[in-house]
Design a protein around this motif. Structure first.
Motif, mmCIF file in Angstrom:
data_model
loop_
_atom_site.group_PDB
_atom_site.id
_atom_site.type_symbol
_atom_site.label_atom_id
_atom_site.label_comp_id
_atom_site.label_asym_id
_atom_site.label_seq_id
_atom_site.Cartn_x
_atom_site.Cartn_y
_atom_site.Cartn_z
ATOM 1 N N LEU A 23 37.339 -5.248 -7.686
ATOM 2 C CA LEU A 23 37.399 -3.917 -8.307
ATOM 3 C C LEU A 23 36.014 -3.545 -8.821
ATOM 4 O O LEU A 23 35.374 -4.342 -9.526
ATOM 5 N N GLN B 241 33.510 0.016 -10.158
ATOM 6 C CA GLN B 241 33.497 1.426 -10.539
ATOM 7 C C GLN B 241 32.729 2.249 -9.514
ATOM 8 O O GLN B 241 31.845 1.722 -8.817
ATOM 9 N N PRO B 242 33.036 3.526 -9.414
ATOM 10 C CA PRO B 242 32.260 4.388 -8.517
ATOM 11 C C PRO B 242 30.764 4.292 -8.815
ATOM 12 O O PRO B 242 30.358 4.268 -9.977
ATOM 13 N N PRO C 29 35.318 6.129 -4.341
ATOM 14 C CA PRO C 29 36.759 5.841 -4.286
ATOM 15 C C PRO C 29 37.304 5.806 -2.855
ATOM 16 O O PRO C 29 38.207 5.017 -2.562
ATOM 17 N N THR D 181 37.749 2.542 -0.880
ATOM 18 C CA THR D 181 38.844 1.627 -1.186
ATOM 19 C C THR D 181 39.635 1.307 0.072
ATOM 20 O O THR D 181 40.116 2.201 0.768
ATOM 21 N N THR E 196 38.458 -2.270 -4.110
ATOM 22 C CA THR E 196 39.001 -1.129 -4.841
ATOM 23 C C THR E 196 37.892 -0.493 -5.662
ATOM 24 O O THR E 196 37.245 -1.175 -6.464
ATOM 25 N N SER F 90 37.305 2.277 -8.345
ATOM 26 C CA SER F 90 38.043 3.109 -9.287
ATOM 27 C C SER F 90 37.451 2.980 -10.676
ATOM 28 O O SER F 90 36.930 1.922 -11.039
ATOM 29 N N SER F 91 37.532 4.062 -11.433
ATOM 30 C CA SER F 91 37.086 4.021 -12.825
ATOM 31 C C SER F 91 38.257 3.706 -13.742
ATOM 32 O O SER F 91 38.088 3.615 -14.949
#
Length: 123
Positions: A11, A13-14, A87, A90, A120, A122-123
């Motif tokens: 995971l 973050q953008p 995003p 992903t 993935t 995602s924020s």
């Protein structure tokens, strides 16, 4: 037996970065084209990048300028450095190999697939 094992997903973050690895075993990857595909929900598997046995590289339009593929023949490993992640990146990322080159690899002429690693963004 040709085997590929991906790692490095997770995971992020953008705008972040990840480096995926694909370790090859059971064959000498020097003679193979090695590439990355990805599969996002409700989409078809998409070819992302490929490196040929002569180290020529190919990228999907969505990956150009953000992703870099490389290989370490001493470790029989191919890498995908992914920067400026979005995003829409992903997906499950799969490693693939063939002895026919990147053009045919992108056309799904695959000798071996890895099991995939989840990315993935995602924020």
């Amino acid at each position: 037996q040709v085997q590929l094992a991906e790692s490095g997903g997770g995971l992020v973050q953008p705008g972040g970065s990840l480096r995926l690895s694909c370790a090859a075993s059971g064959f000498t990857s020097d003679y193979y084209a090695l590439g990355w595909f990805r599969l996002a929900p409700v989409q078809e598997r998409e070819g992302v990048s490929c490196i040929s046995s002569s180290d020529g590289t190919s990228y999907a339009e969505s990956a150009k300028s953000r992703f870099t593929i490389s290989r370490d023949m001493t470790k029989n490993t191919v890498y995908l450095q992914m920067n400026s992640l979005k995003p829409e990146d992903t997906a499950i990322y799969y490693c693939a190999a063939n002895r026919l080159g990147c053009t045919l690899l992108f056309r799904r002429f695959i000798a071996s697939w890895g099991q995939g690693t989840q990315v993935t963004v995602s924020s």
